[in-house]
Scaffold this motif. Sequence first.
Motif, mmCIF file in Angstrom:
data_model
loop_
_atom_site.group_PDB
_atom_site.id
_atom_site.type_symbol
_atom_site.label_atom_id
_atom_site.label_comp_id
_atom_site.label_asym_id
_atom_site.label_seq_id
_atom_site.Cartn_x
_atom_site.Cartn_y
_atom_site.Cartn_z
ATOM 1 N N GLY A 87 25.530 33.362 -91.719
ATOM 2 C CA GLY A 87 25.399 33.601 -90.288
ATOM 3 C C GLY A 87 25.331 32.332 -89.452
ATOM 4 N N ASP A 88 25.072 31.191 -90.092
ATOM 5 C CA ASP A 88 25.083 29.916 -89.362
ATOM 6 C C ASP A 88 26.472 29.680 -88.764
ATOM 7 O OD1 ASP A 88 22.494 29.387 -90.015
ATOM 8 O OD2 ASP A 88 22.913 27.793 -91.454
ATOM 9 N N THR A 89 26.494 29.013 -87.625
ATOM 10 C CA THR A 89 27.773 28.653 -87.017
ATOM 11 C C THR A 89 27.957 27.142 -87.042
ATOM 12 O OG1 THR A 89 26.773 28.611 -84.799
ATOM 13 C CG2 THR A 89 27.807 30.675 -85.519
ATOM 14 N N TYR A 95 37.753 25.035 -87.025
ATOM 15 C CA TYR A 95 36.818 25.111 -85.900
ATOM 16 C C TYR A 95 36.157 26.486 -85.776
ATOM 17 C CZ TYR A 95 38.950 20.778 -84.225
ATOM 18 O OH TYR A 95 39.396 19.490 -84.113
ATOM 19 N N ASP A 96 35.006 26.484 -85.049
ATOM 20 C CA ASP A 96 34.308 27.703 -84.620
ATOM 21 C C ASP A 96 34.115 28.659 -85.796
ATOM 22 O OD1 ASP A 96 34.289 26.656 -82.042
ATOM 23 O OD2 ASP A 96 36.251 27.501 -81.600
ATOM 24 N N LEU A 97 33.281 28.219 -86.728
ATOM 25 C CA LEU A 97 33.138 28.868 -88.024
ATOM 26 C C LEU A 97 31.805 29.574 -88.166
ATOM 27 C CD1 LEU A 97 34.350 25.697 -89.898
ATOM 28 C CD2 LEU A 97 35.769 27.680 -89.359
ATOM 29 N N THR A 98 31.808 30.642 -88.961
ATOM 30 C CA THR A 98 30.579 31.351 -89.326
ATOM 31 C C THR A 98 30.453 31.341 -90.842
ATOM 32 O OG1 THR A 98 30.735 32.808 -87.400
ATOM 33 C CG2 THR A 98 29.317 33.527 -89.208
ATOM 34 N N VAL A 99 29.290 30.975 -91.344
ATOM 35 C CA VAL A 99 29.059 30.938 -92.785
ATOM 36 C C VAL A 99 28.966 32.360 -93.322
ATOM 37 C CG1 VAL A 99 27.501 30.184 -94.620
ATOM 38 C CG2 VAL A 99 27.857 28.728 -92.612
ATOM 39 N N THR A 100 29.773 32.680 -94.336
ATOM 40 C CA THR A 100 29.777 34.025 -94.917
ATOM 41 C C THR A 100 29.207 34.073 -96.326
ATOM 42 O OG1 THR A 100 32.053 33.729 -95.707
ATOM 43 C CG2 THR A 100 31.763 34.694 -93.507
#
Length: 469
Positions: A189-191, A148-153
């Motif tokens: 940076g996408d969530t 859950y609650d992820l940020t693309v790195t």
Amino acid sequence: MKGIILSILSLTVAVGIMAVPFSCYDIQYTENASGDSPYEGQTVDVTGVVTAVIPGTGFYMADPGGGPWSGLYVYGRNSAAQVSVGDEIIATGDIIEYSGLTELSLPTNIQIISNNNPVPAAIDLTTAQVPYNNRISEQWEGVLVSIYDLTVTSTPDSYGQWKVSSGNAVSMIDDIFFNIAAATTINIGDTWHKITGIVDQHTAAGYKLNPRSMQDMIKENKIENSIIEISSIGNAQIGESYILDVSTSMINSDWEVSSYTMDLSFDNGRLQFNDVVFDSTLTLTRPQISDLGQGKIRIHYQADQTMTANLGDILIKLSFTVQGFGNLSVNISEFKYGDTPVNNLSSGSLVVKVTEAIAFMSISTTSSSKNVFDPAMGEKLIIEYGTKVGFLSRALIRIYDVQGRLVATPVHKNFESSTGFESVQWDGRDSNMKRLEPGVYYCHAEVSNRETSKRYKTVQPVVIKARLK
């Protein structure tokens, strides 16, 4: 004599014990730092429920109760066509370690015990509990999990692998079930609110979550990021009627959704739409159904109150009767909650396998189910071809003009699909890549059995339209 009886009893007990199939947990659980199965190199019987299928490659199975160490990958191109999600099975095969992944390889027997069993629910984890680069993830190999609650790195690499983080821990996402990069945009940076997937691993890359469809990937609370998905039937029969579920991702109450509109399209030459079924769905009363013609219908529902839903809830059910062979798609061309278009739409299908050794062919275009198209306007001819599975076969698709001259050969290859169906798009150009003149042409399909040398043929006309001046 007493010793002989005891020996016989001991042998009977031993055989009885060996006859009981292993669970996935039995095969996977290990305290060895390598993560290798204690049954590596042995031939075993393993029981479980099929949780996902990779067409032409293999499938995943799991213990019904779920939990750590409860999943297992079964590799075998033929085996993928023998099972469906929800099947309770006993699979026989060798346990191997392939690039770090424990798998039951090339099963010699698959016994289906029952069908339509529930898939074990996904286990909620943090990225710290299933990092891509730590052996603590070994226990989740083959298991369906959610983070859950992820940020693309990182964006997808050449293998379709990309990374997400939550806090200081990083997990990896992969695309063994479908092309994620083609289905949605992945930017640094996408969530993402939630990503669900089956964990696999490769020694060169690490542990990876593999979403089964776009429904396993949910962005933050926005109506347009909802996911609408139609289920599929893997082994349908001509003349039989089937129900396809239309499911939705979460609907939040603060969205104030009270209606939806869905446009569907399908091949009405091979599928007959019967009706909707709304018992035990989010659709509480009969919706309005409009026949738009040429295999297109619109369903509109207006609720009396605000709608809410959890992930996977059934929005409505669709009833179809099968009238022909093929991989018959039911597509969602547009969907709106209220006035807001939804972006993530997944089509369903009914696979009707050819049951005889024949050459099957169905022709349509990118815009209709007819065999008339205009290449000058960017239209392409979709040629679906198939034959009975179970033998090594080769397909040859050729286009002839009215004088009988060969002008194009769109297909000349071995069959690779486990369903017995493949397709190709033809842009109306000849073998020299020149656009053909308007007129009537003939599409010949030939399937050859490479084991017996028998050949099966069929032919259909196609028309390249002339542009009006």
